[in-house]
Design a protein around this motif. Structure first.
Motif, PDB file in Angstrom:
ATOM      1  N   GLU A 174      -0.288   4.333   0.055  1.00  0.00           N
ATOM      2  CA  GLU A 174      -0.827   5.134   1.377  1.00  0.00           C
ATOM      3  C   GLU A 174       0.173   4.778   2.733  1.00  0.00           C
ATOM      4  O   GLU A 174       0.222   5.725   3.216  1.00  0.00           O
ATOM      5  CB  GLU A 174      -2.234   4.906   1.604  1.00  0.00           C
ATOM      6  N   ILE A 175      -0.084   3.600   3.002  1.00  0.00           N
ATOM      7  CA  ILE A 175       0.569   3.179   4.252  1.00  0.00           C
ATOM      8  C   ILE A 175       2.056   3.479   4.193  1.00  0.00           C
ATOM      9  O   ILE A 175       2.747   4.005   5.383  1.00  0.00           O
ATOM     10  CB  ILE A 175       0.270   1.675   4.885  1.00  0.00           C
TER      11      ILE A 175
ATOM     12  N   ASP B  67      -6.594   3.264  10.577  1.00  0.00           N
ATOM     13  CA  ASP B  67      -7.748   3.146   9.922  1.00  0.00           C
ATOM     14  C   ASP B  67      -7.229   2.966   8.393  1.00  0.00           C
ATOM     15  O   ASP B  67      -8.178   2.072   7.720  1.00  0.00           O
ATOM     16  CB  ASP B  67      -8.586   4.409   9.775  1.00  0.00           C
ATOM     17  N   LYS B  68      -6.235   3.291   7.915  1.00  0.00           N
ATOM     18  CA  LYS B  68      -5.840   2.905   6.774  1.00  0.00           C
ATOM     19  C   LYS B  68      -5.384   1.466   6.570  1.00  0.00           C
ATOM     20  O   LYS B  68      -5.358   0.614   5.706  1.00  0.00           O
ATOM     21  CB  LYS B  68      -4.615   3.719   6.179  1.00  0.00           C
TER      22      LYS B  68
ATOM     23  N   ALA C  80       2.656   7.170   4.703  1.00  0.00           N
ATOM     24  CA  ALA C  80       2.645   7.481   5.906  1.00  0.00           C
ATOM     25  C   ALA C  80       3.519   7.361   7.116  1.00  0.00           C
ATOM     26  O   ALA C  80       3.984   7.824   7.825  1.00  0.00           O
ATOM     27  CB  ALA C  80       1.090   6.868   6.587  1.00  0.00           C
TER      28      ALA C  80
ATOM     29  N   PHE D 245      -3.944   6.418  10.588  1.00  0.00           N
ATOM     30  CA  PHE D 245      -2.840   5.510  10.077  1.00  0.00           C
ATOM     31  C   PHE D 245      -3.450   3.996  10.263  1.00  0.00           C
ATOM     32  O   PHE D 245      -3.446   3.029   9.484  1.00  0.00           O
ATOM     33  CB  PHE D 245      -1.464   5.352  10.652  1.00  0.00           C
TER      34      PHE D 245
ATOM     35  N   SER E 192       0.914  -1.136   0.212  1.00  0.00           N
ATOM     36  CA  SER E 192       0.125   0.045   0.063  1.00  0.00           C
ATOM     37  C   SER E 192       0.824   1.283   0.064  1.00  0.00           C
ATOM     38  O   SER E 192       1.673   1.533   1.179  1.00  0.00           O
ATOM     39  CB  SER E 192      -0.876  -0.074   1.122  1.00  0.00           C
TER      40      SER E 192
ATOM     41  N   SER F 137      -8.594  -0.532   6.680  1.00  0.00           N
ATOM     42  CA  SER F 137      -9.307  -0.660   5.492  1.00  0.00           C
ATOM     43  C   SER F 137      -8.423  -1.422   4.278  1.00  0.00           C
ATOM     44  O   SER F 137      -9.142  -1.982   3.369  1.00  0.00           O
ATOM     45  CB  SER F 137      -9.470   0.865   4.925  1.00  0.00           C
ATOM     46  N   THR F 138      -7.009  -1.483   4.543  1.00  0.00           N
ATOM     47  CA  THR F 138      -6.544  -2.233   3.674  1.00  0.00           C
ATOM     48  C   THR F 138      -6.762  -3.690   3.761  1.00  0.00           C
ATOM     49  O   THR F 138      -6.739  -4.580   2.918  1.00  0.00           O
ATOM     50  CB  THR F 138      -4.956  -2.034   3.642  1.00  0.00           C
TER      51      THR F 138
END
Length: 143
Positions: free
Chosen positions: A94-95, A135-136, A98, A133, A92, A139-140
């Protein structure tokens, strides 16, 4: 077995172990100096537990390993992530983006190094950046 000395400076008590070769070291500068020379994890005996490898291009920057050892007790099988979930986290963007935030890194390290990690984790959930973080991650792994 008494306190171990840093294998880099041979002066200070080691607080961490190299994630690659398990060599003890005391600080980030000693870790960086240690990593100037490639190292590898000593071979484990076949009966020892296996660890899921992370492909080298996806490994996060090396961070000191905590010396706080806690037994891992899993009461619910659903609490253990499956390989595909771990791979989804590792891939990810996004992760990964972050995790580049130094304040998030310090917060995660403080949780990991704490003798009362569960309490530190509860406190961290009050920090908006950490909550976003987590939450990401959730959701992943649970799309």
């Amino acid at each position: 077995m008494g306190p171990r000395l840093c294998q880099v400076c041979n002066e200070a008590q080691s607080k961490y172990k190299c994630p690659s070769c398990r060599a003890p070291y005391c600080s980030v500068p000693c870790f960086k100096k240690h990593k100037e020379t490639p190292c590898v994890l000593p071979e484990e005996k076949p009966e020892s537990a296996s660890v899921l490898p992370v492909p080298s291009e996806e490994k996060p920057t090396a961070a000191p390993e905590s010396v706080v050892e806690r037994p891992i007790t899993v009461t619910e099988a659903s609490a253990v992530l499956e390989r595909q979930q771990l791979e989804a986290i590792a891939s990810s963007s996004e992760i990964c983006d972050a995790l580049k935030d130094e304040s998030l890194q310090r917060l995660i390290e403080s949780i990991d190094c704490s003798p009362d990690a569960e309490n530190e984790l509860d406190k961290a959930m009050d920090v908006e950046m950490f909550r976003i973080f987590t939450d990401k991650i959730l959701s992943t792994i649970n799309p």
